[in-house]
Motif scaffolding. Structure first.
Motif, PDB file in Angstrom:
ATOM      1  N   UNK A  67      67.677  68.974  49.883  1.00  0.00           N
ATOM      2  CA  UNK A  67      66.988  67.717  49.561  1.00  0.00           C
ATOM      3  C   UNK A  67      67.523  67.131  48.258  1.00  0.00           C
ATOM      4  N   UNK A  68      67.348  65.840  48.048  1.00  0.00           N
ATOM      5  CA  UNK A  68      67.851  65.243  46.803  1.00  0.00           C
ATOM      6  C   UNK A  68      67.228  65.934  45.588  1.00  0.00           C
ATOM      7  N   UNK A  69      68.061  66.262  44.592  1.00  0.00           N
ATOM      8  CA  UNK A  69      67.510  66.902  43.383  1.00  0.00           C
ATOM      9  C   UNK A  69      66.767  65.873  42.542  1.00  0.00           C
ATOM     10  N   UNK A  70      65.516  66.125  42.226  1.00  0.00           N
ATOM     11  CA  UNK A  70      64.767  65.174  41.389  1.00  0.00           C
ATOM     12  C   UNK A  70      64.685  65.659  39.948  1.00  0.00           C
ATOM     13  N   UNK A  71      64.476  66.969  39.781  1.00  0.00           N
ATOM     14  CA  UNK A  71      64.384  67.526  38.422  1.00  0.00           C
ATOM     15  C   UNK A  71      65.219  68.798  38.351  1.00  0.00           C
ATOM     16  N   UNK A  72      66.307  68.744  37.578  1.00  0.00           N
ATOM     17  CA  UNK A  72      67.201  69.903  37.442  1.00  0.00           C
ATOM     18  C   UNK A  72      66.903  70.571  36.099  1.00  0.00           C
ATOM     19  N   UNK A  73      66.736  71.901  36.122  1.00  0.00           N
ATOM     20  CA  UNK A  73      66.425  72.647  34.891  1.00  0.00           C
ATOM     21  C   UNK A  73      67.539  73.642  34.609  1.00  0.00           C
ATOM     22  N   UNK A  74      68.215  73.450  33.476  1.00  0.00           N
ATOM     23  CA  UNK A  74      69.305  74.358  33.097  1.00  0.00           C
ATOM     24  C   UNK A  74      69.005  75.070  31.786  1.00  0.00           C
ATOM     25  N   UNK A  75      67.878  74.744  31.166  1.00  0.00           N
ATOM     26  CA  UNK A  75      67.603  75.307  29.837  1.00  0.00           C
ATOM     27  C   UNK A  75      66.327  76.144  29.817  1.00  0.00           C
ATOM     28  N   UNK A  76      66.029  76.786  30.945  1.00  0.00           N
ATOM     29  CA  UNK A  76      64.870  77.682  31.000  1.00  0.00           C
ATOM     30  C   UNK A  76      65.289  78.950  31.733  1.00  0.00           C
TER      31      UNK A  76
END
Ligand SMILES: C[S@@+](CC[C@H](N)C(=O)[O-])C[C@H]1O[C@@H](n2cnc3c(N)ncnc32)[C@H](O)[C@@H]1O
Length: 336
Positions: A67-76
């Protein structure tokens, strides 16, 4: 636009297609002359004839809803993505990701599916992060990067791009699954060993070599090889197994170590600093030594094989099954 593609077979071209946007970035970041060789080797390594499971892994990737990415988290701790997904697709996503078992590095949280990997790789990142020079705007190379967990964290810390290399094809397939869900092209895990990098490839700002040195028969050769890849002033982040003791001492396991066949040498922290300095790095310093616990490395639903607990002496967990000191790991920072 990509003239080098003309020389590639259709199968090789398909295999490298997901890496193209990253390779374009890498080319624009000063590595243009190396791109044809990297693309060619990547295509060869991902040819279905090279590994009996590649077709099955590819099928899992193709069946994976994205599905389309809405919120990407790379700093957790859990690298991840959230967006609208219906329960049926979420269950298909879980199935596709589970087909890429075992997941050794993580955790990830992908559209509500939590991948609780064998290793809490975020703990290693947390030990490293306070000592890392700011990576904002830097080009990072992660040698032996597994499925790319720390590459995502480096991007989360502001790196410009991260090239990961790892010869284990399952790790590459796991990376491709995560990258597709995140919709990210600033990092890649190419199916290459350190020895595969084209001659003359140099100029990275930061280099990670974590969990690789003890697997090398000639650890000093590994250190010299990675020295060549950094630009003057660039930073090395080295992580490896160590034993307690004086500078100058090193444990050479006679047989297996913690049930692993391919562990060749385990220096003391002092020896490690000396090795790093002897290979041309400046300011080598051990910034952390931590014993690995059965909370950091363990079997989970996503890695159902045996893990650290089964490699330790059941009576004395301070020893491995072979009677050697239990795993502890050191982090070294140095510069070129
Ligand atoms: C213990 S894992 C460490 C993964 C990750 N760097 C971490 O710290 O969590 C070691 C990795 O090194 C890779 N490796 C082994 N030999 C290598 C080589 N010659 N060049 C690059 N990677 C290698 C393995 O495939 C494996 O994924």
């Amino acid at each position: 636009m990509h003239d080098e593609n003309d020389a590639l077979s259709p199968q090789t071209g398909d295999a490298i297609a997901p890496f193209r946007p990253f390779l374009d970035r890498l080319g624009a970041a000063g590595f243009a002359r190396r791109i044809p060789a990297l693309a060619e080797l990547t295509g060869q390594r991902l040819d279905p004839s090279t590994h009996g499971d590649l077709r099955r892994w590819r099928a899992a990737l193709e069946a994976m809803p994205s599905p389309p990415p809405e919120l990407v988290t790379l700093d957790a701790a859990a690298v991840g993505v959230a967006g609208a997904i219906d329960p049926q697709d979420q269950s298909r996503l879980r199935q596709a990701l589970m087909a890429l078992h075992p997941w050794r590095k993580g955790p990830y949280r992908l559209h509500g599916v939590t991948i609780d990997s064998e290793w809490r790789s975020d703990w290693k990142w947390d030990r490293l992060a306070p000592h890392l020079s700011p990576v904002a705007g830097r080009r990072v190379l992660d040698v032996g990067c597994g499925n790319g967990y720390h590459a995502w964290r480096a991007l989360g810390a502001g790196a410009d791009l991260v090239l990961g290399i790892d010869p284990t094809l399952l790790s590459v397939m796991q990376f491709l699954a995560v990258a597709r869900l995140l919709g990210e092209s600033r990092a890649a895990v190419l199916p290459l060993a350190l020895e595969d990098l084209p001659p003359g490839m140099t100029g990275f700002d930061t280099l990670f070599s974590m969990g690789v040195l003890y697997h090398r028969r000639a650890p000093l050769d590994h250190l010299r090889d990675i020295h060549r890849l950094l630009r003057p002033g660039g930073e090395l982040v080295l992580e490896t197994l160590v034993v307690e003791g004086q500078a100058g001492q090193v444990l050479v396991p006679a047989g297996r170590y913690a049930r692993m066949r391919n562990v060749w040498s385990i220096p003391t922290p002092g020896t490690l600093e000396t090795w790093v300095a002897e290979c041309g790095f400046r300011g080598a310093r051990v910034v952390d030594v931590t014993a690995t616990t059965r909370l950091e490395q363990r079997s989970t639903e996503w890695m159902r094989f045996e893990s650290l607990a089964e490699a330790l002496d059941p009576v004395d967990p301070g020893r491995t099954l072979e009677g050697l000191p239990a795993p502890r790991r050191a982090l070294v920072i140095a510069s070129v």
